[in-house]
Design a protein around this motif. Structure first.
Motif, short mmCIF file in Angstrom:
data_model
loop_
_atom_site.label_atom_id
_atom_site.label_comp_id
_atom_site.label_asym_id
_atom_site.label_seq_id
_atom_site.Cartn_x
_atom_site.Cartn_y
_atom_site.Cartn_z
N HIS A 85 -13.31 -7.10 -6.40
CA HIS A 85 -13.67 -6.65 -7.74
C HIS A 85 -12.53 -5.92 -8.45
CE1 HIS A 85 -17.86 -7.15 -6.07
NE2 HIS A 85 -17.92 -7.82 -7.20
N PHE A 86 -11.40 -5.77 -7.78
CA PHE A 86 -10.21 -5.22 -8.44
C PHE A 86 -9.07 -6.23 -8.45
CE2 PHE A 86 -12.40 -1.19 -7.53
CZ PHE A 86 -12.35 -0.62 -8.79
N GLY A 87 -9.41 -7.51 -8.25
CA GLY A 87 -8.42 -8.56 -8.37
C GLY A 87 -7.25 -8.38 -7.41
N VAL A 88 -6.03 -8.65 -7.89
CA VAL A 88 -4.83 -8.55 -7.06
C VAL A 88 -4.71 -7.16 -6.45
CG1 VAL A 88 -2.31 -8.52 -7.12
CG2 VAL A 88 -3.57 -10.34 -8.28
N MET A 89 -5.03 -6.12 -7.23
CA MET A 89 -4.87 -4.76 -6.75
C MET A 89 -5.77 -4.48 -5.54
SD MET A 89 -2.49 -3.02 -7.76
CE MET A 89 -3.07 -1.66 -6.74
N GLY A 90 -6.93 -5.07 -5.49
CA GLY A 90 -7.80 -4.87 -4.34
C GLY A 90 -7.14 -5.33 -3.06
N TYR A 91 -6.41 -6.45 -3.14
CA TYR A 91 -5.75 -7.00 -1.96
C TYR A 91 -4.44 -6.26 -1.65
CZ TYR A 91 -9.34 -10.49 -2.47
OH TYR A 91 -10.56 -11.10 -2.58
N VAL A 92 -3.80 -5.71 -2.69
CA VAL A 92 -2.64 -4.85 -2.46
C VAL A 92 -3.05 -3.67 -1.59
CG1 VAL A 92 -1.07 -3.19 -3.56
CG2 VAL A 92 -1.36 -5.46 -4.55
N LEU A 93 -4.16 -3.03 -1.93
CA LEU A 93 -4.62 -1.87 -1.17
C LEU A 93 -4.98 -2.24 0.26
CD1 LEU A 93 -6.80 -0.06 -3.88
CD2 LEU A 93 -4.37 0.23 -3.36
N LEU A 94 -5.63 -3.40 0.45
CA LEU A 94 -6.02 -3.83 1.79
C LEU A 94 -4.81 -4.09 2.69
CD1 LEU A 94 -9.00 -6.36 1.48
CD2 LEU A 94 -9.04 -4.02 2.35
N GLN A 211 -6.43 -4.44 7.75
CA GLN A 211 -5.70 -5.69 7.60
C GLN A 211 -4.30 -5.45 7.04
OE1 GLN A 211 -8.64 -7.49 4.96
NE2 GLN A 211 -9.32 -8.82 6.60
N PRO A 212 -3.48 -4.60 7.68
CA PRO A 212 -2.13 -4.36 7.15
C PRO A 212 -1.27 -5.62 7.26
CG PRO A 212 -2.36 -3.39 9.33
CD PRO A 212 -3.72 -3.87 8.93
N ASP A 213 -0.47 -5.88 6.24
CA ASP A 213 0.37 -7.07 6.22
C ASP A 213 1.55 -6.80 5.30
OD1 ASP A 213 1.55 -9.59 5.77
OD2 ASP A 213 -0.34 -10.62 6.17
N THR A 214 2.69 -6.44 5.88
CA THR A 214 3.85 -6.04 5.09
C THR A 214 4.36 -7.17 4.20
OG1 THR A 214 4.50 -4.51 6.84
CG2 THR A 214 6.16 -5.05 5.19
N VAL A 215 4.44 -8.38 4.74
CA VAL A 215 4.93 -9.51 3.96
C VAL A 215 4.01 -9.79 2.79
CG1 VAL A 215 5.46 -11.98 4.01
CG2 VAL A 215 6.11 -10.52 5.95
N LEU A 216 2.70 -9.85 3.07
CA LEU A 216 1.73 -10.09 2.00
C LEU A 216 1.77 -8.97 0.97
CD1 LEU A 216 -0.60 -11.73 0.81
CD2 LEU A 216 -2.16 -10.46 2.30
N LEU A 217 1.95 -7.73 1.43
CA LEU A 217 2.00 -6.59 0.52
C LEU A 217 3.14 -6.75 -0.48
CD1 LEU A 217 1.01 -3.80 -0.36
CD2 LEU A 217 2.44 -2.81 1.43
N ASN A 218 4.30 -7.18 0.00
CA ASN A 218 5.44 -7.36 -0.90
C ASN A 218 5.16 -8.43 -1.96
OD1 ASN A 218 6.99 -5.44 0.42
ND2 ASN A 218 7.85 -6.91 1.86
N VAL A 219 4.52 -9.52 -1.53
CA VAL A 219 4.18 -10.60 -2.47
C VAL A 219 3.18 -10.10 -3.51
CG1 VAL A 219 3.08 -12.86 -2.70
CG2 VAL A 219 4.67 -12.42 -0.80
N GLU A 221 2.54 -7.02 -4.42
CA GLU A 221 3.08 -5.99 -5.30
C GLU A 221 3.89 -6.60 -6.43
OE1 GLU A 221 4.97 -3.13 -2.54
OE2 GLU A 221 3.57 -1.69 -3.42
N ARG A 222 4.58 -7.70 -6.15
CA ARG A 222 5.30 -8.38 -7.23
C ARG A 222 4.31 -8.90 -8.28
NH1 ARG A 222 8.75 -10.11 -2.96
NH2 ARG A 222 7.65 -12.10 -2.73
N GLN A 223 3.18 -9.44 -7.82
CA GLN A 223 2.15 -9.89 -8.76
C GLN A 223 1.60 -8.71 -9.57
OE1 GLN A 223 -0.91 -12.44 -7.11
NE2 GLN A 223 0.48 -13.20 -5.53
N ALA A 224 1.37 -7.58 -8.86
CA ALA A 224 0.85 -6.40 -9.55
C ALA A 224 1.84 -5.89 -10.58
CB ALA A 224 0.53 -5.30 -8.53
N ASP A 225 3.14 -5.93 -10.24
CA ASP A 225 4.16 -5.49 -11.19
C ASP A 225 4.15 -6.38 -12.44
OD1 ASP A 225 5.13 -3.33 -9.74
OD2 ASP A 225 6.58 -4.56 -8.64
#
Length: 344
Positions: A85-94, A211-219, A221-225
């Motif tokens: 329900h928070f779109g890309v940002m929801g998955y950034v946090l996860l 569900q920490p995932d450093t590689v996914l987080l970087n991807v 975060e670029r979308q969030a930016d």
């Protein structure tokens, strides 16, 4: 003759992915949401780029609460939130490694999550305090209660355990019965307060996420930016200054003139606008550095030398002296207290 004071409507917006939560909630209860609310549901393909004025969001909640005869709708609706329900940002946090890192991203990208009254964080002793003022107006009980409940529900979704606050405060008048709030939040809940806030033990920041995932987080975060860059300029000057300092700090000691240049204003204008808000630039810069330091120290993978570099210090010893000045503790001792709060 009495003068009537009309409260100005609240300013700010919420993402469509968040608004969709209400439509899903009503449909699950057999209510034709679009017909009741008079507005079609947000498109499922929209990633949150469509924004709803918070005054419109309040009106939708009020209409639904009246239909359902549920004055606690905000409390009930917030409990059904998911990261989606928070779109890309929801998955950034996860994808963050721990709760502290997720909070840092929440502050960094809060305009994507909930662009109403900005969230501020501070540390008081062994507790973390999250606060929301009323500079953008008062959205009302349904809006505020849904937002605070949703935030705590998201921490549950991300960590796999229920996060219980030490205390919660709302700016809104007290309801007739506050017991349902105490029952769900599991802590004292106060009303008619100057600011809405959540207080909880700082040690919880070290809790790992599921569900920490450093590689996914970087991807992500670029979308969030990219999404953040598409938003119209915010009229919250202080938040713009904070974001600028946080971005520049790793390059060294960002001076007022440099920050002013980045914000396309004169140094005199920057000083004047901060002073009008009762803010001292150097104190603001130090508080941002301290918050970033605490966030980094909550991540056990970062070495102290790396943290010093991220904060713009040429030597680890300079960072250690600064952190002692802020907290009265050495960085290593502070980290130990986070990772093993029962020690000593």
């Amino acid at each position: 003759m009495h003068q009537t004071i009309v409260e100005q409507p609240p300013r700010g917006v919420v993402p469509s992915t968040y608004v969709r939560l209400l439509y899903e909630y009503l449909e699950k209860r057999g209510v034709a949401a679009a017909a009741l609310l008079g507005v079609a549901a947000p498109e499922a393909a929209d990633r949150g780029s469509l924004r709803y004025p918070v005054a419109a969001w309040r009106a939708l909640l009020q209409r639904a609460a009246e239909h359902l005869h549920d004055p606690l709708l905000g409390l009930h609706l917030g409990q059904t939130i998911t990261p989606a329900h928070f779109g890309v940002m929801g998955y950034v946090l996860l994808a963050c490694p721990n709760l502290g890192a997720a909070l840092a991203r929440t502050l960094q990208y809060q305009r994507l999550l909930y662009d109403v009254n900005p969230m501020r964080s501070s540390v008081e002793g062994s507790e973390l305090l999250l606060e929301w003022g009323v500079d953008q107006g008062r959205p009302g009980a349904l809006v505020d209660e849904c937002a605070i409940t949703a935030l705590l529900q998201l921490t549950h979704n991300a960590t796999g355990r229920r996060i219980v606050a030490t205390e919660i405060r709302f700016v809104n008048p007290a309801p007739a019965d506050i017991q349902p709030y105490r029952d769900w939040f599991g802590c004292p809940v106060l009303f008619d307060q100057p600011e809405t806030s959540i207080r909880f033990p700082q040690a919880l920041l070290a809790l790992p996420l599921r569900q920490p995932d450093t590689v996914l987080l970087n991807v992500l975060e670029r979308q969030a930016d990219d999404l953040l860059a598409q938003l119209p300029p915010s009229d919250d000057f202080e938040q713009a200054v904070r974001r600028c300092i946080a971005r520049l700090v790793r390059e060294g000691q960002p001076e007022l003139e440099l920050v002013a240049n980045e914000l396309h204003v004169s140094a005199r204008t920057l000083h004047r606008r901060l002073a009008a808000a009762g803010i001292n630039f150097r104190e603001l810069r130090e508080s941002i550095r301290q918050r970033l330091a605490e966030d980094y120290l909550a991540d056990p993978r970062l070495q102290l030398a790396e943290i010093a570099q991220l904060l713009g210090y040429s030597e680890q010893s300079a960072f250690t002296r600064a952190f002692r000045r802020w907290s009265g503790q050495a960085p290593y001792a502070y980290r130990l207290s986070l990772l093993n709060p029962t020690a000593g």
